[in-house]
Design a protein around this motif. Structure first.
Motif, PDB file in Angstrom:
ATOM      1  N   SER A 345       0.825  -1.210   0.000  1.00 15.95           N
ATOM      2  CA  SER A 345       0.000   0.000   0.000  1.00 15.95           C
ATOM      3  C   SER A 345       0.858   1.257   0.000  1.00 15.95           C
ATOM      4  N   ASN A 346       2.168   1.098  -0.079  1.00 21.00           N
ATOM      5  CA  ASN A 346       3.062   2.248  -0.018  1.00 21.00           C
ATOM      6  C   ASN A 346       3.463   2.691  -1.419  1.00 21.00           C
ATOM      7  N   LEU A 347       3.540   3.995  -1.605  1.00 22.72           N
ATOM      8  CA  LEU A 347       3.914   4.560  -2.892  1.00 22.72           C
ATOM      9  C   LEU A 347       5.258   5.255  -2.754  1.00 22.72           C
ATOM     10  N   ASP A 348       6.217   4.827  -3.534  1.00 18.94           N
ATOM     11  CA  ASP A 348       7.548   5.418  -3.512  1.00 18.94           C
ATOM     12  C   ASP A 348       7.554   6.639  -4.431  1.00 18.94           C
ATOM     13  N   GLU A 349       7.364   7.831  -3.858  1.00 18.43           N
ATOM     14  CA  GLU A 349       7.243   9.049  -4.659  1.00 18.43           C
ATOM     15  C   GLU A 349       8.544   9.393  -5.367  1.00 18.43           C
ATOM     16  N   ASN A 350       9.662   9.196  -4.699  1.00 20.10           N
ATOM     17  CA  ASN A 350      10.947   9.520  -5.323  1.00 20.10           C
ATOM     18  C   ASN A 350      11.191   8.653  -6.551  1.00 20.10           C
ATOM     19  N   ARG A 351      10.803   7.393  -6.457  1.00 20.69           N
ATOM     20  CA  ARG A 351      10.974   6.505  -7.607  1.00 20.69           C
ATOM     21  C   ARG A 351      10.047   6.928  -8.742  1.00 20.69           C
ATOM     22  N   ALA A 352       8.843   7.372  -8.395  1.00 22.33           N
ATOM     23  CA  ALA A 352       7.904   7.829  -9.418  1.00 22.33           C
ATOM     24  C   ALA A 352       8.471   9.027 -10.173  1.00 22.33           C
ATOM     25  N   VAL A 353       9.068   9.974  -9.448  1.00 25.09           N
ATOM     26  CA  VAL A 353       9.676  11.145 -10.087  1.00 25.09           C
ATOM     27  C   VAL A 353      10.817  10.711 -10.999  1.00 25.09           C
ATOM     28  N   ALA A 354      11.610   9.751 -10.540  1.00 21.63           N
ATOM     29  CA  ALA A 354      12.721   9.247 -11.358  1.00 21.63           C
ATOM     30  C   ALA A 354      12.204   8.576 -12.626  1.00 21.63           C
ATOM     31  N   LEU A 355      11.091   7.860 -12.521  1.00 23.03           N
ATOM     32  CA  LEU A 355      10.512   7.191 -13.690  1.00 23.03           C
ATOM     33  C   LEU A 355      10.017   8.202 -14.717  1.00 23.03           C
ATOM     34  N   ILE A 356       9.415   9.297 -14.242  1.00 20.96           N
ATOM     35  CA  ILE A 356       8.930  10.340 -15.148  1.00 20.96           C
ATOM     36  C   ILE A 356      10.084  10.927 -15.948  1.00 20.96           C
ATOM     37  N   GLN A 357      11.224  11.090 -15.294  1.00 21.13           N
ATOM     38  CA  GLN A 357      12.377  11.686 -15.959  1.00 21.13           C
ATOM     39  C   GLN A 357      13.131  10.676 -16.829  1.00 21.13           C
ATOM     40  N   ARG A 358      12.949   9.401 -16.540  1.00 16.39           N
ATOM     41  CA  ARG A 358      13.711   8.393 -17.273  1.00 16.39           C
ATOM     42  C   ARG A 358      12.978   7.850 -18.495  1.00 16.39           C
ATOM     43  N   PHE A 359      11.689   7.542 -18.342  1.00 15.14           N
ATOM     44  CA  PHE A 359      10.968   6.856 -19.407  1.00 15.14           C
ATOM     45  C   PHE A 359       9.991   7.802 -20.111  1.00 15.14           C
ATOM     46  N   PRO A 360       9.754   7.585 -21.404  1.00 15.82           N
ATOM     47  CA  PRO A 360       8.749   8.387 -22.114  1.00 15.82           C
ATOM     48  C   PRO A 360       7.387   8.279 -21.432  1.00 15.82           C
ATOM     49  N   LEU A 361       6.692   9.400 -21.350  1.00 19.42           N
ATOM     50  CA  LEU A 361       5.371   9.389 -20.724  1.00 19.42           C
ATOM     51  C   LEU A 361       4.414   8.468 -21.480  1.00 19.42           C
ATOM     52  N   SER A 362       4.615   8.344 -22.783  1.00 16.82           N
ATOM     53  CA  SER A 362       3.747   7.461 -23.570  1.00 16.82           C
ATOM     54  C   SER A 362       3.880   6.013 -23.113  1.00 16.82           C
ATOM     55  N   HIS A 363       5.084   5.607 -22.714  1.00 20.46           N
ATOM     56  CA  HIS A 363       5.281   4.236 -22.250  1.00 20.46           C
ATOM     57  C   HIS A 363       4.630   4.025 -20.880  1.00 20.46           C
ATOM     58  N   ILE A 364       4.738   5.030 -20.021  1.00 20.77           N
ATOM     59  CA  ILE A 364       4.094   4.923 -18.706  1.00 20.77           C
ATOM     60  C   ILE A 364       2.578   4.893 -18.874  1.00 20.77           C
ATOM     61  N   PHE A 365       2.065   5.689 -19.817  1.00 21.24           N
ATOM     62  CA  PHE A 365       0.637   5.666 -20.145  1.00 21.24           C
ATOM     63  C   PHE A 365       0.214   4.256 -20.537  1.00 21.24           C
ATOM     64  N   ARG A 366       0.999   3.611 -21.377  1.00 24.99           N
ATOM     65  CA  ARG A 366       0.652   2.269 -21.854  1.00 24.99           C
ATOM     66  C   ARG A 366       0.689   1.240 -20.730  1.00 24.99           C
ATOM     67  N   VAL A 367       1.583   1.445 -19.763  1.00 19.19           N
ATOM     68  CA  VAL A 367       1.609   0.557 -18.595  1.00 19.19           C
ATOM     69  C   VAL A 367       0.301   0.699 -17.819  1.00 19.19           C
ATOM     70  N   GLY A 368      -0.158   1.945 -17.648  1.00 16.03           N
ATOM     71  CA  GLY A 368      -1.420   2.170 -16.945  1.00 16.03           C
ATOM     72  C   GLY A 368      -2.609   1.638 -17.712  1.00 16.03           C
ATOM     73  N   TYR A 369      -2.636   1.899 -19.018  1.00 14.21           N
ATOM     74  CA  TYR A 369      -3.760   1.440 -19.828  1.00 14.21           C
ATOM     75  C   TYR A 369      -3.799  -0.086 -19.891  1.00 14.21           C
ATOM     76  N   GLY A 370      -2.636  -0.705 -19.775  1.00 13.01           N
ATOM     77  CA  GLY A 370      -2.582  -2.161 -19.798  1.00 13.01           C
ATOM     78  C   GLY A 370      -3.392  -2.799 -18.686  1.00 13.01           C
TER      79      GLY A 370
END
Length: 574
Positions: A345-370
């Motif tokens: 139930s824990n959300l790692d905010e620092n990792r989320a920020v790192a993911l935004i800067q590392r991966f294309p937002l379109s790829h993260i979108f596709r992970v969510g839509y999946g």
């Protein structure tokens, strides 16, 4: 030294224009117009808008009220408007071209002529080819042979406005507008340079329409692709699901190095201004300290929103419509980030920020839509083997609440069943909570279907059309309780009244269900299905509680004497 001074001046100019632009776009439409026109350099401000922001601005203000802004707009801004407005799939819409040529001519007819001669000659020639017929009179030829429909400005080139296929009630209005536009254009072009006027008329009928349209469409796609408006067959790839493991194996996206001059280049304001404060993605973006990195991500977000507009095949012309797209974009990115970073139930905010800067937002979108697609595929797979499908029952069998969730998952692009909680029956999935709630409902439906598959019952008219999972199981239980046969036959009203008397605890209205009756129901289900009562309670306990709550809500205040089978829906009666 001179270059440094020029660079500093340019940066200061960018800063000033950036500040003014943000202030203007935050104002109501009518005040934004006044603010631009009252500024010392309105043209500089207008040119500083990104093409997509300018397009939304004039639509917010009103196209007819924005003629002064159109006259100040840059060539790129005019071209962007045509790229967005005049195409219907891969064909040029003559109606839409007429509309916008009319507006450009109204805004500044002389500038329009210069613009098309320098930038859009073939485009205008294509339009003329589709709308006029030209005949050249020989020196000894009688002009009367051309007919009364032809007119001339020089007694050499005779022009007739051709008829177009009629496809709407407003056809006559369109023809009148088109004829006015063509007349104004021809007069203006002839007055600008008569030799050029004659050359344009000649060249218009040497054009090969299909070849021009194909090449124009290709170039238009190239221009729009730079802003995220990919061709449809490429844009639709945004809905291709991506597993978290597949994302982790991909390389990092390119983030340009920090530079002061880059910080003040325009960022699409309309898209980024619609990021909601309570949005998970917005909260993560606030944690990015480097302004240049944040701006690049904002540009990326705007491009992704544009890609989704193409994939959804929507025409977006105002802030409200764009806001829905941005909200959808942010929603699936937020779901993707939650999926990638959530442990328990824990959300790692620092990792989320790192993911935004590392991966294309379109790829993260596709992970969510999946995640949504996984629910959809699960429903489709279950439906093929389900009890209700084998019995050829309609989706309405599951009742209003459950059919809403199922219906949202079974459409081509799944939607969340909101049931008007936010004013909509269906909307996009905006959070991981939406997905978890829908999954919970789906689990209940599948468990209920499995329960029914272990109850032997023959379904037949006359009640099969109004049959629901609720009145089916409740009627069978009531018949068992009354000592009647296990055949699904409607209860007559006298039989139902006997059952109705025993259903309630004694007390004032609204009455509560007798706890012994709930126990009787659970025991009957266990005997009919062969499932342990504990297992039934574990999987469907909340569902059963909701069912009895609905009984109490519907009938808890009703007297036995007032019962009427016409208004009893949770039991099958006659």
């Amino acid at each position: 030294m001179n270059k440094d001074k020029e660079l500093k001046r340019a940066v200061e100019l960018y800063k000033n224009l950036n500040r003014q632009r943000k202030e203007i776009l935050s104002l109501p439409a009518e005040k934004a117009l006044d603010r631009i026109l009252d500024s010392p350099q309105p043209a500089a401000i207008v040119h500083s808008f990104l093409e997509e922001d300018f397009y939304f601005l004039i639509n917010d203000i009103g196209i007819e009220d924005s003629l002064q802004l159109l006259s100040l707009a840059s060539d790129k801004q005019w071209e962007y408007i045509l790229d967005i407005e005049v195409w219907e799939k891969d064909r040029i819409s003559i109606n839409n071209v007429t509309k916008w040529l009319n507006l450009f001519i109204k805004a500044d007819s002389q500038r329009f002529v210069r613009w098309f001669l320098n930038k859009k000659t073939e485009f205008i020639e294509f339009y003329l080819f589709k709308n006029i017929e030209v005949k050249i009179r020989e020196h000894d030829q009688d002009p009367s042979i051309f007919g009364d429909d032809f007119f001339t400005l020089d007694d050499v080139f005779y022009i007739r406005f051709v008829d177009l296929p009629s496809g709407a009630e407003s056809y006559s209005n369109f023809i009148n507008t088109r004829n006015e536009v063509l007349s104004k254009f021809i007069d203006t072009l002839s007055g600008y340079d008569h030799n050029i006027y004659q050359n344009v008329l000649l060249e218009a009928f040497s054009i090969i329409p299909s070849e021009y349209e194909e090449e124009a469409f290709r170039l238009r796609n190239v221009r729009l692709a730079e802003k995220g408006f990919l061709p449809f067959d490429e844009a639709i790839g945004i809905y291709q699901p991506l597993k978290p493991k597949a994302l982790s194996g991909q390389g990092a996206k390119f983030i340009a190095e920090s530079s002061e001059e880059r910080m003040y280049l325009p960022v699409p304001h309309y898209s980024t201004a619609m990021l909601k404060k309570d949005n998970l993605l917005t909260n993560f973006l606030k944690k990015i300290k480097e302004d240049d990195v944040l701006q690049q991500i904002q540009v990326e977000l705007a491009g992704l929103a544009n890609q989704i507009i193409v994939a959804d095949q929507k025409a977006i012309k105002n802030k409200e419509e764009l806001g829905d797209i941005v909200k959808k974009t942010c929603g699936y990115i937020s779901i993707g980030l939650k999926r990638l970073t959530e442990e328990g139930s824990n959300l790692d905010e620092n990792r989320a920020v790192a993911l935004i800067q590392r991966f294309p937002l379109s790829h993260i979108f596709r992970v969510g839509y999946g995640l949504v697609l996984e629910l959809k595929w699960r429903v489709e797979k279950w439906r093929k083997i389900s009890w209700f499908e084998k019995n050829r029952l309609p989706l309405s069998f599951w009742g209003e609440g459950w059919i809403g969730a199922l219906g949202g998952l079974l459409i081509k692009r799944p939607l969340y069943y909101d049931n008007y909680k936010t004013g909509l029956l269906y909307r996009e999935f905006y959070s991981i909570e939406d997905i978890k709630y829908t999954e919970k409902v789906l689990n209940e439906i599948i468990a209920f279907d499995r329960l029914l598959s272990h109850i032997t019952v023959k379904l037949a008219p006359p009640y099969s059309g109004s049959l629901t999972c609720k009145n089916l199981v409740l009627t069978l239980w009531a018949r068992h309780y009354l000592g009647l046969s296990d055949v699904l036959i409607p209860l007559n009203i006298d039989e139902f009244k006997i059952f109705f008397d025993n259903l309630w605890e004694s007390g004032e209205k609204p009455r509560k269900t007798n706890i012994l009756m709930k126990g009787s129901f659970l025991k009957w289900l266990s005997e009919k299905t062969g499932f342990d009562p504990y297992d039934i309670s574990r999987e469907l306990g909340k569902t059963m509680e909701n069912l009895f709550s609905e009984i109490e809500s519907e009938y808890g205040s009703v007297s036995k004497e007032d019962l009427n089978s016409q208004y009893i829906h949770l039991f099958i009666t006659k």
